[in-house]
Scaffold this motif. Structure first.
Motif, short mmCIF file in Angstrom:
data_model
loop_
_atom_site.label_atom_id
_atom_site.label_comp_id
_atom_site.label_asym_id
_atom_site.label_seq_id
_atom_site.Cartn_x
_atom_site.Cartn_y
_atom_site.Cartn_z
N VAL A 296 0.80 -1.25 0.07
CA VAL A 296 -0.01 0.09 0.06
C VAL A 296 0.92 1.29 -0.04
O VAL A 296 0.77 2.29 -0.91
CB VAL A 296 -1.06 0.06 1.37
N LEU A 299 2.27 1.96 -3.57
CA LEU A 299 1.30 2.39 -4.42
C LEU A 299 0.96 3.77 -4.02
O LEU A 299 0.97 4.66 -5.27
CB LEU A 299 0.00 1.75 -4.33
N GLU A 307 -3.92 6.11 0.60
CA GLU A 307 -3.71 4.78 1.36
C GLU A 307 -5.04 4.51 2.05
O GLU A 307 -5.42 3.05 2.47
CB GLU A 307 -2.85 4.76 2.58
N ASN A 310 -6.80 2.18 -0.48
CA ASN A 310 -5.96 1.03 -0.74
C ASN A 310 -6.11 -0.01 0.23
O ASN A 310 -6.22 -1.33 -0.01
CB ASN A 310 -4.74 1.46 -1.18
#
Length: 609
Positions: A296, A299, A307, A310
């Protein structure tokens, strides 16, 4: 100064009036209580006697003495602050604490006289009532007022706003929870007058909270509260670490699930000696949760993906992988059959049992292995603490000294002869295990890393001012990945409690894994103000409430959801800053208060010169 003095007098008068009202309406003592909640309620202005009279042999003469002493103290508490200011409030508060202690001793001795020598005590579930607790509360209130209106008192509280806001929020939540109980639950008894009706309602609220906090005085309940607090410590730290770094880690449930899967794989399928398999299983839980969290973070660093979104999606993915592994052993894909070896035969979705070499020890095996009290853990903790405090070099040297001396203490303590000890079934049935010690080490790690290392300083800087941290050389992308990795590792360690420690009922991975405890970590982190000590205490408080909630449900028929309501109210009031003045929630306003106090102190010193 004169204005502060008048305000102190008004607040003392308000508190005294409320205390007098509670003395009149609430019971002072309950020497005997039935299982359903109704009890013999003693009050100087009239008792409530459901059985027609006091229990045989009980004497309540001490109540009259305490009542007149309390009236004298109340008048003194109103006069002293008027004549002496904050010092008078201090003195009155100390006298009130002494009066409450006297009340407690007299009441306990009166009960002991009746129950002495009886195999089945005549008086049961006895306790002081709200009237006596009002004396204690007013005494603490006077001490607080004395501190606030002393020189530098307000700045003292503002500097400790991380404690003041959660405590005040808990107080507000408890008051509102008491109102909810009074509205929804009927009084356990028939009232003969309006005052007696108030007495029954106030006693119902008091007894509800006495049951909620009963684990504090009950050994088995105390251990059960630690059991429930253990996973909350891990998930609370996982959320708190993200908050410190400016990230909202709502993915603790998924990270816990991945940690549980990894711990199961190592614990079931990796052969070897205990000294190797158990550490590897614990490490696997931390690494699996950490890598799930780090994904996460990557990403977010690489694509700017938020976050929160995700982590929520990753929770669903982890739950699906979890069910895929233990729900069935055969799956058909495009005409082909996939065979999995993880599910234990039978209808229930669960894995094979963890090998004995990978199991965390039960608390009795840690405290008294072989039925003898061991000095290994106490001596290890003592020497480890001494090693950390006595070494005055770098953090690394202090930690190394603590570890070496702790290991030495554990070895020496294990060789010392122990004292024979036995535990009853009510204690041995509590499934508290070695994961609690891992949780304590996680608290220590959080403190050392966040507040004692350069990386922790960068993490806090990134959470407070990301642009300033980036300007100072912090690589935001890498730091986000690291934060999420560490947060995920902490959440993954919570799985050791359930899978390796048998925290539920078996040493295996089961569909009943309570991974929703990851969401409870948000409340724990908020109440703990993202500090290790605060998170530990908040997790323990929630463990106490969850344990006591069972007794509330059994004895009073009040739903255990009351605990969830209290938790939600605490979070709500913390989010609102406890409805305290802004200098308790705004760092800039807090700095202004402290600066004013410093200026006033310097001016006072110059005047004295």
């Amino acid at each position: 100064m004169r204005r502060d003095h008048r305000r102190l007098e008004a607040l003392v008068l308000l508190g005294g009036a409320l205390t007098l009202l509670l003395w009149y309406l609430a019971p002072w003592a309950v020497p005997h209580r039935l299982f359903g909640g109704e009890g013999v309620l003693l009050n100087p202005f009239g008792h409530h006697l459901p059985q027609g009279s006091l229990p045989q042999g009980y004497r309540d003469g001490w109540l009259g003495l305490v009542f007149y002493l309390s009236l004298a103290w109340l008048l003194l508490s109103l006069a002293l602050p008027w004549r002496m200011g904050p010092k008078g409030a201090y003195l009155a508060g100390v006298l009130g604490l002494g009066l409450f202690l006297l009340t407690y001793v007299l009441f306990q001795s009166s009960v002991a006289q009746v129950n002495a020598g009886l195999e089945r005590p005549l008086l049961r579930r006895y306790s002081l009532g709200l009237g006596s607790y009002a004396t204690l509360a007013y005494s603490l209130y006077l001490l607080l007022l004395g501190r606030v209106y002393s020189p530098g008192g307000l700045a003292f509280l503002v500097r400790r706003r991380g404690v003041v806001v959660p405590l005040f929020s808990l107080l507000l939540a408890s008051l509102l929870g008491g109102v909810i109980v009074a509205i929804l639950k009927e009084s356990p008894g028939e009232a003969a007058s309006l005052r007696e009706g108030f007495m029954l309602k106030l006693d119902l609220i008091t007894y509800t909270y006495q049951l909620l906090f009963s684990p504090l005085v009950n050994p088995s309940g105390f251990l059960q509260s630690l059991l429930l607090a253990t996973p909350l410590i891990f998930t609370g730290l996982a959320v708190a670490l993200g908050f410190r770094g400016g990230l909202f880690n709502i993915g603790a449930p998924g990270q816990l699930i991945m940690g549980a899967i990894a711990a199961m794989l190592v614990g079931v399928y990796l052969p070897g000696p205990r000294w190797l398999v158990l550490p590897l299983a614990i490490l696997a839980a931390a690494m699996a949760g950490g890598l799930w969290g780090a994904l996460v973070g990557w990403l977010k660093a690489r694509f700017g993906a938020h976050e929160v979104i995700n982590t929520i999606m990753f929770n669903y993915i982890a739950a699906s992988v979890f069910l895929f592994l233990i729900s069935a052993n055969e799956y058909k894909f495009f005409g082909h059959t996939l065979y999995l070896p993880f599910k234990y035969p039978g209808y229930e979705a669960r894995s094979y049992e963890i090998r004995p070499e990978a199991r965390l020890p039960h608390w009795t095996d840690l405290v008294a292995p072989g039925g003898e009290l061991s000095f290994a853990l106490p001596l290890a903790l003592l020497l480890g603490l001494l090693g950390y405090l006595l070494v005055r070099r770098s953090l690394g040297h202090r930690v190394l000294a603590a570890l070496l001396l702790g290991a030495l203490g554990y070895g020496v303590g294990g060789l010392l002869p122990g004292l024979p000890v036995s535990f009853g079934p009510d204690l041995t049935s509590v499934r508290l295990n070695g994961a609690f010690l891992i949780a304590l080490l996680a608290l220590l790690f959080f403190h050392l890393y966040v507040f004692r290392t350069v990386g922790g300083y960068e993490l806090r800087a990134m959470g407070l001012a990301p642009k300033a941290a980036a300007y100072g050389g912090v690589m935001a992308g890498r730091k986000a990945v690291l934060i999420m990795f560490l947060a995920g590792a902490l959440a993954g360690l919570a799985a050791t409690h359930y899978v390796l420690g048998g925290g539920i009922d078996e040493y295996r991975l089961k569909q009943a894994l309570p991974y929703s405890v990851g969401f409870d970590g948000i409340a724990v982190a908020l109440m703990g103000q993202n500090t290790p000590v605060g998170v530990g205490l908040a997790a323990w408080l929630f463990g106490i409430l969850l344990t006591g909630g069972l007794q509330v449900n059994l004895q009073l028929g009040i739903s255990r959801e009351l605990v969830a309501v209290l938790q939600a109210l605490v979070v709500l009031f913390i989010a609102a800053g406890g409805f305290l003045p802004r200098y308790f929630t705004d760092p800039l306003r807090a700095a202004e208060v402290e600066l004013k106090e410093e200026t006033r102190k310097r001016e006072g010193e110059e005047v004295q010169r």
